[in-house]
Write a protein that holds these residues in place. Sequence first.
Motif, mmCIF file in Angstrom:
data_model
loop_
_atom_site.group_PDB
_atom_site.id
_atom_site.type_symbol
_atom_site.label_atom_id
_atom_site.label_comp_id
_atom_site.label_asym_id
_atom_site.label_seq_id
_atom_site.Cartn_x
_atom_site.Cartn_y
_atom_site.Cartn_z
ATOM 1 N N TYR A 315 0.834 -1.204 0.000
ATOM 2 C CA TYR A 315 0.000 0.000 0.000
ATOM 3 C C TYR A 315 0.871 1.259 0.000
ATOM 4 C CZ TYR A 315 -3.733 -3.277 0.969
ATOM 5 O OH TYR A 315 -4.617 -4.327 0.887
ATOM 6 N N GLU A 322 -8.621 0.620 1.892
ATOM 7 C CA GLU A 322 -9.915 1.109 2.374
ATOM 8 C C GLU A 322 -10.416 0.125 3.429
ATOM 9 O OE1 GLU A 322 -12.455 1.694 -0.984
ATOM 10 O OE2 GLU A 322 -11.356 3.473 -1.658
ATOM 11 N N GLN A 342 -10.239 8.296 12.169
ATOM 12 C CA GLN A 342 -10.351 8.527 10.727
ATOM 13 C C GLN A 342 -9.626 9.808 10.324
ATOM 14 O OE1 GLN A 342 -14.236 9.741 9.254
ATOM 15 N NE2 GLN A 342 -14.020 8.379 7.474
ATOM 16 N N ALA A 354 -7.463 4.547 4.334
ATOM 17 C CA ALA A 354 -8.644 5.378 4.540
ATOM 18 C C ALA A 354 -9.656 4.566 5.348
ATOM 19 C CB ALA A 354 -9.247 5.813 3.211
ATOM 20 N N GLN A 356 -13.208 3.642 6.850
ATOM 21 C CA GLN A 356 -14.603 3.737 6.421
ATOM 22 C C GLN A 356 -15.501 3.331 7.590
ATOM 23 O OE1 GLN A 356 -14.601 1.099 2.983
ATOM 24 N NE2 GLN A 356 -14.107 2.796 1.619
#
Length: 491
Positions: A315, A322, A342, A354, A356
């Motif tokens: 990554y 995600e 977050q 990120a 979620q």
Amino acid sequence: MATSARVGSVDPVRASTFGATQLLSAIGDPLYRLDDDGGLLPALAAELPRVSSDGLTVTIPLRRDVLFHDGTSFDAAAMVFSLERFLAIGTLSYLLDERIEAVRASGSHELELRLRRPTTVLPQLLSTINLTPVSPQAYRDYGDRALSDRFVGTGPYRLSFFSDQQQRLEPFERYWGERPRNAGIVLVSLGNSTALFGAMGSGEVDVLLSTGLHEDHQQALERRAELGELREGRGPALEIGYITLHTQQPPFIDPELRQALVHSLDRQLISERVSQGLRSPLRDLVPPAVSGTSRQIWPAYDPDRARSLFRQAGYCDGRVLELPLTFRSNIPSDRLMVLTWQAQLARDLGDCIALQPNGMESTTVYRQLGEGAFAAVMLDWRGAVRDPEAYLFPLLSCSEAEGEHCLRGESALSGSFWTAPGLQRDLLRSEGLTGSERLELLRSIEERTAAAAPYLPLWLVTPRAWAQPRLETPRFDGNGRLLLQELQSLP
């Protein structure tokens, strides 16, 4: 006294929530109590347990001056009835059923427990209020089912009214021990933090527990206590908040990715933003009040190390992980924590990960947890007793495994599905050890867990209670429950 907790059942075999055990601690007695430091004190037991040389037989002399609320006498037969009932239908029967082979009365007021294996944690287990005895006469027709709305035990109060939103307690005039210092208690459940806070501010309630209170309301009450407008008591911090990672499904089947997440968690920032420091950052699965020290086993926040590990997992540099993180939508601190993390991840590692957020009602979370429904989920845990095993076994125990995949056991039910060769053996071996040898083994179990990172310890919750200024300062016992019988007006 007000709290947010509703009490669905007052039967010891069904009581598992903090509200239910708080109620039971006022109307029932354990065999042993814990002092402020977690030391064992006899209650219904007349003295500390006597253990045979092979560690398999435990003998407990019982008090002879105890009556149940219905006037019948407490004796060894009543204790056997209650323990066998708990083992047969208790929600928390797992505390004993793998440890105790048989229960019998070896005398009119002497209890004998035959163990399956030696276990040093048994005395602490015998301090749980769920093992409080009930009257065999009153529960004669309830040996195989719960009696949810009535209680006949031995405690300092008797239950005179019960509903899930209100319970009334009256002092038991024939109580064997020190009598309550007040004329009775009315416990009320109010639906939300605003109602609880308003009731305390208006004087509608005399005492308020922190359970269910938003952090901003707790901070306001703390400030009022500092000004002398309220009296604040604090108990031992025995509740942990943590995140479970599903280790047998992508993306967290990769241990390097789990370690990346460990290093990406800024606990200090989260604690300050979510609770203004009311919740202490935690890097262990076992609270310091239980282990006796703050061991800081999980790695500290290190965004550079996190970035390096994310890159090793493929990554960053154009590919963003995600990550769906489920939180309990009906628990305000969960939402604040997830939103804070977050924002912190977007600031520090936005090109790598990120978050979620996915809110879900808590009962749905608990129902689906063992089905492997969540890649990552935020939870909390409070050990049934004050011992490291009460935190490690429910998260790590595994009765059937393939390599590092737990197929059946508490690790699977907790949603991580992680284990390791020899881990279960070490957990069981710890039960037969004492002193520094046991503590060293338990620490090595935590260190092994931290290296694999199936869980991310987050914070520690300290229970608080506030009383109107005309009352004495509230006090908690060693198990973190408010001592209702000590609540009284100032002279």
